[in-house]
Design a protein around this motif. Structure first.
Motif, mmCIF file in Angstrom:
data_model
loop_
_atom_site.group_PDB
_atom_site.id
_atom_site.type_symbol
_atom_site.label_atom_id
_atom_site.label_comp_id
_atom_site.label_asym_id
_atom_site.label_seq_id
_atom_site.Cartn_x
_atom_site.Cartn_y
_atom_site.Cartn_z
ATOM 1 N N VAL A 172 -16.620 -22.432 -10.750
ATOM 2 C CA VAL A 172 -18.034 -21.716 -10.584
ATOM 3 C C VAL A 172 -17.316 -20.977 -9.628
ATOM 4 O O VAL A 172 -18.540 -20.021 -9.476
ATOM 5 N N CYS A 173 -16.986 -20.854 -8.342
ATOM 6 C CA CYS A 173 -17.047 -20.390 -7.046
ATOM 7 C C CYS A 173 -15.980 -19.132 -7.627
ATOM 8 O O CYS A 173 -16.151 -17.933 -7.418
ATOM 9 N N SER A 174 -15.138 -18.818 -8.441
ATOM 10 C CA SER A 174 -14.650 -17.991 -8.842
ATOM 11 C C SER A 174 -15.088 -16.944 -9.725
ATOM 12 O O SER A 174 -15.149 -16.181 -9.503
ATOM 13 N N PHE A 175 -15.989 -17.637 -10.644
ATOM 14 C CA PHE A 175 -17.584 -16.600 -11.325
ATOM 15 C C PHE A 175 -17.841 -16.170 -10.270
ATOM 16 O O PHE A 175 -18.127 -15.043 -10.358
ATOM 17 N N LEU A 176 -18.314 -16.636 -9.360
ATOM 18 C CA LEU A 176 -20.004 -16.995 -8.897
ATOM 19 C C LEU A 176 -19.453 -15.444 -7.315
ATOM 20 O O LEU A 176 -19.432 -14.745 -7.683
ATOM 21 N N LEU A 177 -18.138 -15.796 -7.151
ATOM 22 C CA LEU A 177 -17.527 -14.989 -6.113
ATOM 23 C C LEU A 177 -17.342 -13.002 -6.614
ATOM 24 O O LEU A 177 -17.583 -12.086 -5.728
ATOM 25 N N ASP A 178 -17.101 -13.232 -8.173
ATOM 26 C CA ASP A 178 -17.002 -12.420 -8.575
ATOM 27 C C ASP A 178 -18.349 -11.473 -8.989
ATOM 28 O O ASP A 178 -18.001 -10.279 -8.987
ATOM 29 N N PHE A 179 -18.410 -12.158 -9.262
ATOM 30 C CA PHE A 179 -20.125 -11.182 -9.656
ATOM 31 C C PHE A 179 -21.076 -11.264 -8.495
ATOM 32 O O PHE A 179 -21.462 -10.663 -9.357
ATOM 33 N N TYR A 180 -20.926 -12.047 -8.121
ATOM 34 C CA TYR A 180 -21.931 -11.438 -6.820
ATOM 35 C C TYR A 180 -21.230 -10.862 -5.228
ATOM 36 O O TYR A 180 -22.203 -10.098 -4.722
ATOM 37 N N LYS A 181 -19.774 -10.504 -5.405
ATOM 38 C CA LYS A 181 -19.219 -9.966 -3.852
ATOM 39 C C LYS A 181 -19.461 -10.373 -3.002
ATOM 40 O O LYS A 181 -19.785 -9.359 -2.546
ATOM 41 N N GLN A 182 -19.844 -11.373 -2.738
ATOM 42 C CA GLN A 182 -20.182 -11.594 -1.903
ATOM 43 C C GLN A 182 -20.005 -13.688 -1.256
ATOM 44 O O GLN A 182 -19.727 -14.063 -1.766
ATOM 45 N N PRO A 183 -20.632 -14.467 -0.151
ATOM 46 C CA PRO A 183 -19.446 -15.352 0.332
ATOM 47 C C PRO A 183 -20.347 -16.385 -0.480
ATOM 48 O O PRO A 183 -21.158 -16.093 -1.301
ATOM 49 N N LEU A 184 -20.194 -17.380 -0.352
ATOM 50 C CA LEU A 184 -20.984 -19.174 -0.847
ATOM 51 C C LEU A 184 -21.064 -20.162 -0.441
ATOM 52 O O LEU A 184 -20.117 -20.418 0.555
ATOM 53 N N LEU A 185 -22.309 -20.381 -0.176
ATOM 54 C CA LEU A 185 -22.941 -21.481 0.163
ATOM 55 C C LEU A 185 -21.920 -22.638 -0.658
ATOM 56 O O LEU A 185 -22.423 -22.912 -1.964
#
Length: 329
Positions: A172-185
């Motif tokens: 999930v983190c890999s996808f979100l980092l790649d798609f949104y180009k920003q850190p995650l909470l």
């Protein structure tokens, strides 16, 4: 009194090539028209300004307003919500809603939660993930909840946001980092009730106009208040005003958070409880959506018996009251 309206119109960005989801936080023509008609009905002279490039053109031509009703979300960068307020402050033009510092802090969900910790306001355990290597230091118990650090309107949130194991978390983190180009909470998942608290006012004058519980009519299909669910809320979501002890605890917590972050005029604070019914701060929205039918704050006001025009009037009056105290021309 002459009031300008600054906003980012969704249809304009879609014409510029943005996708529907990329433009999700921007406002519809219906929202701008509803605000404009409300202000006119309240006796104000109104001028549409639009997005930041339009504002710069207006200012360069010498145009000024007694107040700007600002709902612009901004297009680029983690400080995007603060851009128009920053320009207006440079020109000493009064405007509605929060200042640039608050807008930057609240857009970054991790920074907002760090302030909650410093103030002793309950918030779920969390960490900020900038790349997958950060997972090596993750010491949260599963399940956890994952979302982009600086998005709204449920962007980046789906049923996959509730994560039950490390391998799934990496995916999930890999996808979100790649798609949104920003850190995650990444934060501990709270399994209890979900509330949003509508607030009007600034500082000591801030008061809650109601606590709205968000629950799901089809829990077998939707259990997360995601981007897709928000689009189809009439199919999946049940909204109701609540005033039981747990809801009142959420109200008190929301007001604490609102004041701690320096929010102004009107907005919402999102709260979720744990399995024992203890409420925790999720995030605050100091530029809450104002679509007269579909946005959470107007929905909450409707349930509380507050009309849309009355809501717009309260926002303007709160802003004017602040500037009267500051004596800003």
């Amino acid at each position: 009194m002459r009031i300008g309206i600054t906003y980012d119109l969704k249809s304009e960005y879609i014409l510029d090539g943005w996708t529907e989801e990329e433009a999700a936080e921007f406002d519809s023509e219906e929202t701008v028209q509803a605000i404009e008609e409300s202000l006119i009905g309240l006796g104000y002279e109104v001028e549409r300004i639009g997005r930041i490039s339009n504002l710069v053109e207006h200012l360069s031509r010498g145009n000024r307003w007694d107040l700007v009703f600002n709902i612009a979300e901004g297009a680029y960068g983690p400080g995007r919500e603060a851009q128009i307020p920053g320009i207006l402050e440079a020109y000493r033009i009064p405007y509605t809603f929060s200042d640039p510092v608050t807008l930057c802090l609240t857009l970054h969900k991790g920074y907002a939660k760090q302030i909650m910790l410093a103030k002793g306001i309950p918030t779920a355990d969390f960490f900020i993930l900038t790349d997958l290597d950060d997972l090596n230091s993750c010491n949260l118990n599963f399940p956890v909840f994952v979302k982009p650090i600086a998005e709204g309107t449920g962007k980046g949130i789906s049923d996959r946001s509730v994560v039950k194991g490390m391998e799934e978390l990496k995916e999930v983190c890999s996808f979100l980092l790649d798609f949104y180009k920003q850190p995650l909470l990444v934060e501990s998942y709270l399994s209890g009730r979900e509330f949003t608290v509508g607030i009007v006012g600034t500082g000591k004058r801030a008061h809650a106009i109601g606590v709205m519980e968000i629950s799901f009519s089809k829990p077998e299909e939707a259990q997360v208040y995601s981007y897709e669910v928000k689009k189809r809320y009439q199919e999946f979501v049940i909204y109701r005003l609540v005033s039981d002890p747990e809801a009142m605890a959420a109200l008190d917590l929301a007001l604490e958070a609102w004041r701690a972050l320096g929010c102004r005029d009107a907005g919402r604070v999102d709260i979720r409880s744990d399995e024992k019914g203890h409420p925790y701060f999720l995030e605050v929205n100091p530029l809450a959506g104002l679509h007269p039918i579909h946005s959470d704050l107007p929905i909450l006001c409707r349930l509380a018996g507050i009309g849309y025009v009355d809501l717009i009037g309260m926002i303007v009056q709160e802003a004017l009251r602040r500037y009267e105290r500051k004596n800003v021309p």
